[in-house]
Design an enzyme around this catalytic site. Structure first.
Site, PDB file in Angstrom:
ATOM      1  N   GLU A 131       0.833  -1.208   0.000  1.00  0.00           N
ATOM      2  CA  GLU A 131       0.000   0.000   0.000  1.00  0.00           C
ATOM      3  C   GLU A 131       0.864   1.253   0.000  1.00  0.00           C
ATOM      4  OE1 GLU A 131      -3.813  -1.678   2.541  1.00  0.00           O
ATOM      5  OE2 GLU A 131      -2.543  -0.143   3.434  1.00  0.00           O
TER       6      GLU A 131
ATOM      7  N   LYS B 107       2.291   4.517   1.384  1.00  0.00           N
ATOM      8  CA  LYS B 107       2.431   5.072   2.728  1.00  0.00           C
ATOM      9  C   LYS B 107       2.300   6.585   2.605  1.00  0.00           C
ATOM     10  CE  LYS B 107       5.238   4.874   6.898  1.00  0.00           C
ATOM     11  NZ  LYS B 107       5.096   6.253   7.320  1.00  0.00           N
TER      12      LYS B 107
ATOM     13  N   ARG C 185      -2.603  10.024  11.199  1.00  0.00           N
ATOM     14  CA  ARG C 185      -3.388   8.800  11.354  1.00  0.00           C
ATOM     15  C   ARG C 185      -4.723   9.152  11.992  1.00  0.00           C
ATOM     16  NH1 ARG C 185      -1.369   3.437  12.265  1.00  0.00           N
ATOM     17  NH2 ARG C 185      -3.093   1.978  12.025  1.00  0.00           N
TER      18      ARG C 185
ATOM     19  N   ARG D  83      -3.758   8.956  16.646  1.00  0.00           N
ATOM     20  CA  ARG D  83      -3.135   7.694  17.075  1.00  0.00           C
ATOM     21  C   ARG D  83      -2.901   7.664  18.574  1.00  0.00           C
ATOM     22  NH1 ARG D  83       2.476   6.953  14.091  1.00  0.00           N
ATOM     23  NH2 ARG D  83       3.041   5.623  15.811  1.00  0.00           N
TER      24      ARG D  83
ATOM     25  N   GLU E 262      -5.621   7.586   7.059  1.00  0.00           N
ATOM     26  CA  GLU E 262      -4.684   8.708   7.164  1.00  0.00           C
ATOM     27  C   GLU E 262      -5.345   9.936   6.531  1.00  0.00           C
ATOM     28  OE1 GLU E 262      -1.618   7.901   8.492  1.00  0.00           O
ATOM     29  OE2 GLU E 262      -0.275   9.472   7.818  1.00  0.00           O
TER      30      GLU E 262
ATOM     31  N   PHE F 171      -7.564   2.666   5.010  1.00  0.00           N
ATOM     32  CA  PHE F 171      -6.908   1.415   4.645  1.00  0.00           C
ATOM     33  C   PHE F 171      -7.360   0.215   5.464  1.00  0.00           C
ATOM     34  CE2 PHE F 171      -3.706   4.203   6.789  1.00  0.00           C
ATOM     35  CZ  PHE F 171      -3.666   3.595   8.031  1.00  0.00           C
TER      36      PHE F 171
ATOM     37  N   ARG G 120       3.124  -3.063  17.429  1.00  0.00           N
ATOM     38  CA  ARG G 120       3.932  -2.998  16.234  1.00  0.00           C
ATOM     39  C   ARG G 120       3.978  -4.412  15.698  1.00  0.00           C
ATOM     40  NH1 ARG G 120       6.143   1.469  14.674  1.00  0.00           N
ATOM     41  NH2 ARG G 120       6.079   2.839  16.452  1.00  0.00           N
TER      42      ARG G 120
ATOM     43  N   LYS H   6       6.848  -1.364   7.017  1.00  0.00           N
ATOM     44  CA  LYS H   6       6.949  -0.131   6.227  1.00  0.00           C
ATOM     45  C   LYS H   6       8.316  -0.072   5.552  1.00  0.00           C
ATOM     46  CE  LYS H   6       8.162   2.336  10.391  1.00  0.00           C
ATOM     47  NZ  LYS H   6       7.789   3.188  11.469  1.00  0.00           N
TER      48      LYS H   6
HETATM   49  P1  AMP Z   1       5.714   5.584  11.053  1.00  0.00           P
HETATM   50  O1  AMP Z   1       4.968   6.760  11.625  1.00  0.00           O
HETATM   51  O2  AMP Z   1       6.863   5.971  10.152  1.00  0.00           O
HETATM   52  O3  AMP Z   1       6.047   4.544  12.088  1.00  0.00           O
HETATM   53  O4  AMP Z   1       4.717   4.823  10.055  1.00  0.00           O
HETATM   54  C1  AMP Z   1       3.486   4.352  10.477  1.00  0.00           C
HETATM   55  C2  AMP Z   1       2.416   5.345  10.119  1.00  0.00           C
HETATM   56  O5  AMP Z   1       2.279   5.436   8.711  1.00  0.00           O
HETATM   57  C3  AMP Z   1       1.038   4.946  10.562  1.00  0.00           C
HETATM   58  O6  AMP Z   1       0.820   5.252  11.902  1.00  0.00           O
HETATM   59  C4  AMP Z   1       0.157   5.763   9.654  1.00  0.00           C
HETATM   60  O7  AMP Z   1      -0.068   7.039  10.231  1.00  0.00           O
HETATM   61  C5  AMP Z   1       1.001   5.971   8.420  1.00  0.00           C
HETATM   62  N1  AMP Z   1       0.480   5.323   7.210  1.00  0.00           N
HETATM   63  C6  AMP Z   1       0.439   5.919   5.991  1.00  0.00           C
HETATM   64  N2  AMP Z   1      -0.058   5.100   5.071  1.00  0.00           N
HETATM   65  C7  AMP Z   1      -0.370   3.931   5.700  1.00  0.00           C
HETATM   66  C8  AMP Z   1      -0.922   2.695   5.266  1.00  0.00           C
HETATM   67  N3  AMP Z   1      -1.252   2.474   3.994  1.00  0.00           N
HETATM   68  N4  AMP Z   1      -1.102   1.731   6.205  1.00  0.00           N
HETATM   69  C9  AMP Z   1      -0.752   1.936   7.494  1.00  0.00           C
HETATM   70  N5  AMP Z   1      -0.224   3.080   7.958  1.00  0.00           N
HETATM   71  C10 AMP Z   1      -0.019   4.078   7.072  1.00  0.00           C
END
Ligand code: AMP
Length: 512
Positions: A208, A210, A215, A230, A259, A299, A374, A380
């Site tokens: 998907e 990102k 969030r 979040r 998001e 999503f 997590r 990611k």
């Molecule tokens: P990070 O903040 O770098 O740990 O990445 C996780 C965050 O990416 C999640 O908490 C979401 O806010 C964001 N995110 C963006 N696109 C997606 C997606 N397709 N699925 C899940 N999380 C996503």
């Protein structure tokens, strides 16, 4: 409950490696505990303080105090006294803290003193204890372990569930069901080094986009719509566009995960800062919404028509999402599996980056939704940007880093041959690096002003960062997000360092 009992069980649990024995020991302890003891007992067993560190170090604990001969301290009394020690501030606070600690230690037996020392210095920390405590609680109260685990996940707190379970028995778990209007912690992702690695790990999966926004968890019950961040803050009033969007969807009772992003006229994402500014803005909502209109992209679906979907595989949750939410409001994705999965997902990542998004999240199709975790089933992948920058100055460190030059001021080359500061970092350094850079930067020092040592701009350092953001504090008008040191590049001269110009060109999303 007496502290001596807790100290004894803590030691017995640490001494056995048999999980079943640990569970039995904890179950026995919980059976004897008051509901109000448990929010203290559980973190103490894990070697944590319920309200975080109190700053009581070896200095206060070092002095030997004659122990009490008989145990008398209760867990609650100890916690209240430790909290009081942590709360002492101002002049003479060190002496007062020492006095209070001395009193507490004098009331403790030998074994209790040892337990307290371990607790306050972090030495009795038992990382995996919470999972064992869940099983122990289930055994003590006769509740099914899976139900307790789920309640803890939904409440986002083992202590809260433990207290309710001990006070009311297994029926208390009914209060921790997934309910529209009551937010749950969102599922989080681990990092993978590449999409190929992620696909390889997960098998059949969805890749998907990102999106770099905020969030949101959207709850709708008939005409009532609520939006949570979040960290479970209610931001419904800040984002009226989402309420409108939610009311236009087909269902009237659901919880969706997604998001919020903002797009410019060309359909490219606007910067994270602008969206974050929109949510945190103090100006009136209508003005903020006119300047930066936002849209949700969903999503996942956690609940639809009163049906809890958390335990269903992602494929089924997504089918529910697709039933409710039209495609333009769902995240773009590609389904991949098998030997060609790697290549297909690389292509999807490249397309996603070209569209201005920050990376991809690869999700196992068969995995449930792990609220607040997590989970290993979401990975990611973001391309890591690196730059070779020049150290312009460094700040003396604190705490463990006292006596070491730690926080680096980083500069990129400018057109006129000087350097423009882009930001600072103290992250990513090993102890060896700290020692080395302290020596090297001391040799290069030209001026010391309080805690900042300015150096000749000669040392090149490779920095990884997650992206750029606008900043009025720095001369180039931008700063680095999550800058961290990768390594020193002694093989490079400052003339070979990256320029502000190339940096800005690499991030059109920020400079447009
Ligand atoms: P990070 O903040 O770098 O740990 O990445 C996780 C965050 O990416 C999640 O908490 C979401 O806010 C964001 N995110 C963006 N696109 C997606 C997606 N397709 N699925 C899940 N999380 C996503």
């Amino acid at each position: 409950m007496l502290l001596s009992r807790l100290a004894h069980v803590s030691q017995a649990v640490a001494a056995t490696s048999a999980r079943s024995r640990k569970i039995a020991l904890l179950a026995e302890l919980f059976r004897d505990a008051d509901a109000d003891d448990v929010p203290i007992v559980i973190p103490y067993l894990a070697g944590r303080l319920p309200r975080g560190r109190l700053g009581i170090g070896w200095k206060l604990l070092g002095r030997p105090v004659t122990p009490a001969s008989e145990p008398s301290l209760t867990v609650r009394e100890v916690d209240a006294r430790l909290t009081a020690v942590g709360a002492v501030t101002g002049t003479g606070s060190q002496a007062e803290r020492g006095r209070l600690m001395g009193e507490l230690m004098a009331a403790a037996t030998d074994a209790e003193q040892a337990f307290l020392r371990g607790l306050l210095t972090g030495e009795v920390r038992q990382g995996a204890l919470d999972a064992v405590a869940v099983e122990g609680l289930a055994e003590a109260t006769g509740a099914p372990p899976a139900d307790v685990r789920r309640a803890v996940m939904l409440a986002g707190s083992l202590r809260t569930v433990a207290r309710a379970l001990l006070a009311q028995g297994p029926t208390a778990l009914d209060d921790f069901r997934l309910t529209v209007g009551r937010p749950v912690l969102p599922m989080l992702a681990h990092t993978a080094g590449s999409v190929a690695e992620a696909v390889d790990k997960l098998g059949a999966c969805a890749v998907e986009e990102k999106l770099d926004g905020i969030r949101v968890q959207l709850h709708r019950a008939d005409d009532d719509v609520r939006i949570y961040t979040r960290t479970l803050d209610d931001i419904t009033d800040r984002l009226p566009e989402l309420t409108t969007a939610a009311l236009e969807l087909k269902g009237d009772r659901f919880i969706l995960d997604g998001e919020v992003i903002a797009l410019d006229g060309d359909g490219r994402p606007r910067s994270f800062q602008e969206i974050a500014g929109r949510v945190g803005s103090r100006v009136d909502v209508a003005t903020a919404a006119a300047a930066v209109p936002v849209s949700p992209v969903f999503f996942d679906a956690l609940s639809v028509d009163g049906r809890d979907l958390l335990d269903l595989p992602f494929t089924e949750r997504h089918a529910e999402l697709a039933r409710l939410v039209p495609e333009p409001m769902r995240v773009r994705r590609a389904l991949v599996s098998g030997p060609d999965g790697g290549a297909a997902s690389e292509k999807f990542l490249a397309d996603t980056l070209a569209r201005g998004h920050e990376g991809v999240v690869v999700k196992a199709l068969d995995a449930p939704y792990s609220a607040g975790r997590r989970g290993a089933s979401w990975l990611k992948v973001k391309p890591v940007h690196t730059l070779d920058l020049v150290v312009l100055a460094a700040e003396w460190g604190h705490g463990r880093r006292t006596g070491k030059l730690s926080n680096l001021h980083l500069g990129a080359r400018t057109a006129d041959g000087s350097f423009a500061m882009l930001g600072k970092t103290f992250k990513g350094m090993t102890d060896a690096m700290l020692t080395w850079q302290t020596e090297r930067l001391t040799e290069l020092a030209i001026e010391e002003n309080g805690y900042v040592v300015t150096v000749r701009p000669e040392l090149v350092v490779e920095i990884a960062y997650d992206g750029l953001q606008k900043s009025t504090r720095y001369p180039a008008g931008v700063t680095l997000r999550f800058a961290r040191v990768v390594r020193y590049r002694e093989d490079k001269t400052p003339a070979e360092a990256d320029t502000v110009e190339t940096l800005l060109a690499a991030h059109p999303e920020v400079t447009r």
